[in-house]
Design a protein around this motif. Sequence first.
Motif, PDB file in Angstrom:
ATOM      1  N   SER A 125     -29.156  99.160 -21.890  1.00 40.52           N
ATOM      2  CA  SER A 125     -27.950  98.720 -21.010  1.00 40.52           C
ATOM      3  C   SER A 125     -27.046  99.558 -20.724  1.00 40.52           C
ATOM      4  O   SER A 125     -26.637  99.636 -19.578  1.00 40.52           O
ATOM      5  N   VAL A 126     -26.517 100.333 -21.532  1.00 41.29           N
ATOM      6  CA  VAL A 126     -25.434 101.421 -21.175  1.00 41.29           C
ATOM      7  C   VAL A 126     -26.064 102.427 -20.184  1.00 41.29           C
ATOM      8  O   VAL A 126     -25.349 102.490 -19.151  1.00 41.29           O
TER       9      VAL A 126
ATOM     10  N   ALA B 180     -31.644  95.597 -31.486  1.00 42.69           N
ATOM     11  CA  ALA B 180     -30.668  95.124 -30.472  1.00 42.69           C
ATOM     12  C   ALA B 180     -29.754  96.319 -29.932  1.00 42.69           C
ATOM     13  O   ALA B 180     -29.488  96.260 -28.999  1.00 42.69           O
ATOM     14  N   LEU B 181     -29.450  97.334 -31.064  1.00 41.04           N
ATOM     15  CA  LEU B 181     -28.425  98.343 -30.505  1.00 41.04           C
ATOM     16  C   LEU B 181     -29.550  99.230 -29.722  1.00 41.04           C
ATOM     17  O   LEU B 181     -29.100  99.886 -28.746  1.00 41.04           O
ATOM     18  N   SER B 182     -30.797  99.454 -29.948  1.00 42.28           N
ATOM     19  CA  SER B 182     -31.794  99.985 -28.920  1.00 42.28           C
ATOM     20  C   SER B 182     -31.749  99.521 -27.597  1.00 42.28           C
ATOM     21  O   SER B 182     -31.661 100.448 -26.746  1.00 42.28           O
ATOM     22  N   SER B 183     -31.724  98.272 -27.425  1.00 49.30           N
ATOM     23  CA  SER B 183     -31.357  97.554 -26.218  1.00 49.30           C
ATOM     24  C   SER B 183     -30.110  97.667 -25.629  1.00 49.30           C
ATOM     25  O   SER B 183     -29.991  97.781 -24.414  1.00 49.30           O
TER      26      SER B 183
ATOM     27  N   LEU C 194     -24.419  94.842 -22.970  1.00 46.91           N
ATOM     28  CA  LEU C 194     -23.675  95.236 -24.044  1.00 46.91           C
ATOM     29  C   LEU C 194     -23.137  94.404 -25.177  1.00 46.91           C
ATOM     30  O   LEU C 194     -22.867  94.547 -26.348  1.00 46.91           O
ATOM     31  N   VAL C 195     -22.578  93.334 -24.609  1.00 48.28           N
ATOM     32  CA  VAL C 195     -21.927  92.084 -25.558  1.00 48.28           C
ATOM     33  C   VAL C 195     -23.045  91.276 -26.121  1.00 48.28           C
ATOM     34  O   VAL C 195     -23.045  91.268 -27.363  1.00 48.28           O
ATOM     35  N   THR C 196     -23.949  90.553 -25.520  1.00 49.70           N
ATOM     36  CA  THR C 196     -24.943  89.809 -26.043  1.00 49.70           C
ATOM     37  C   THR C 196     -26.043  90.578 -26.718  1.00 49.70           C
ATOM     38  O   THR C 196     -26.559  89.878 -27.523  1.00 49.70           O
TER      39      THR C 196
ATOM     40  N   SER D 217     -30.531 106.095 -24.031  1.00 51.04           N
ATOM     41  CA  SER D 217     -29.550 105.943 -22.865  1.00 51.04           C
ATOM     42  C   SER D 217     -29.940 106.855 -21.515  1.00 51.04           C
ATOM     43  O   SER D 217     -29.949 106.618 -20.632  1.00 51.04           O
ATOM     44  N   LEU D 218     -30.167 108.138 -22.170  1.00 50.08           N
ATOM     45  CA  LEU D 218     -30.628 109.087 -21.012  1.00 50.08           C
ATOM     46  C   LEU D 218     -31.838 108.728 -20.010  1.00 50.08           C
ATOM     47  O   LEU D 218     -31.740 108.812 -18.870  1.00 50.08           O
TER      48      LEU D 218
END
Length: 416
Positions: A362-363, A355-358, A59-61, A228-229
């Motif tokens: 992660s979420v 990155a947001l897709s990745s 989430l951070v990296t 995410s789902l």
Amino acid sequence: MTETEGEHSGWRLVLIGTLVSAIGSGLTLPFLVVYLHSIRHMSLPLAGVVVAFSGLTGLVTGALGGILGDRLGVGRLLLGGLLVSGVATVALADARTPVSAMIVVALVGGGESVTWPALNALVATQVASANRPRAYALRFGVLNAGIGIGAIIAGSVVSLHRAASFELIYVIDGFTTLAFGVIIGFGLRRSPGFRAHSSARLEDHRISAGYREVLADRRFLGWLIVTSLFAFFGYAMIDGGWAAYATVIVGATPRIVGIGFAANTGVIVVSQMFVVKLTRRWRRSRMLAGVGVVWMLAWLMAGLADISGLTHLMADIGLVLSLGIFGFGETLLSPVAGALPNDLAPEHLRSRYNALSSTAWSVGSIAGPPIAGLMLASSIPITWVVFVFIGSAIAGIVGLRLGRILPEEVERPFLE
């Protein structure tokens, strides 16, 4: 060497590095929860929490990696991620306590959270938009061929009674990841995308908008919910729950786990390019709905493997079939998951979109392993199968509704 020849050479090196690294990943992919539970003697819920640390770090990296990728270049970011995750994977072989395992798994997750989006963005810079679905599907097929080879090897050499066998596969996995880093660092340093795009460096006022501009894209936000789902009810449960379900609940051996993952990757390798051709003119939202349906069938087959009265052979066949069916669903998802964020992204924000897709992935993966561990450790472990079955249906429905907001050229990229 011409620019076109350089691009083709870089693309071939990406495929070679993917195969090398994937063989190492296949050695360990099915076994992290099993390794922590059976070899390091952690409870299933605790093992699930340890695995979740990979997603927490991501989430951070992942978000930080998006900024660095747009500013420094996705190739440089990919190289750094591979080096971190490779060294950490080697260290995982000697992680003997929950705390040390959490630290090492967090480092692995941090490296991987920047590696995968950077790799997707790097491919996008080397391949024309019209060819991206096929390129991502091809790389996904190569990835799974390597994972299948590794899984077959692991199933033959890993033993629940020999800790050294698990330690060996983690060391090998780490070194194959480092080998991929060497290929990227030396072979692609002059390829498109290795360094930051010139416009990304010059247009500082656009760069400053950063994630605000990305998050203002409601089409992309819809995709983040969908991914995410699928991550939570699909991959997180395969990586964090299926092997534990197979070995602890159904009573299968590590060899069956290895065969199951080999079947999964075999289905992907054999059918991926055929599926891409067959679905070339399909709406992407319908492909996402298809993923949900296929994964429901996969989880149903896994549940049937635990019916009382089945012979060991029948249960083993059910487990292997469940992963094979799951793999067919992956062939529908992979061309969409790789191409859609890049089709929506402007060039100067490509790394942030990936990155947001990745990060959304992660979420989904954070909560998956702990929930799987809790359900499998309960008095009614079959509730885990019911849970992921219903969740896959929900993911497919949300994926279908995504088509209502996607631009027509993204929803149907090959429509003439």
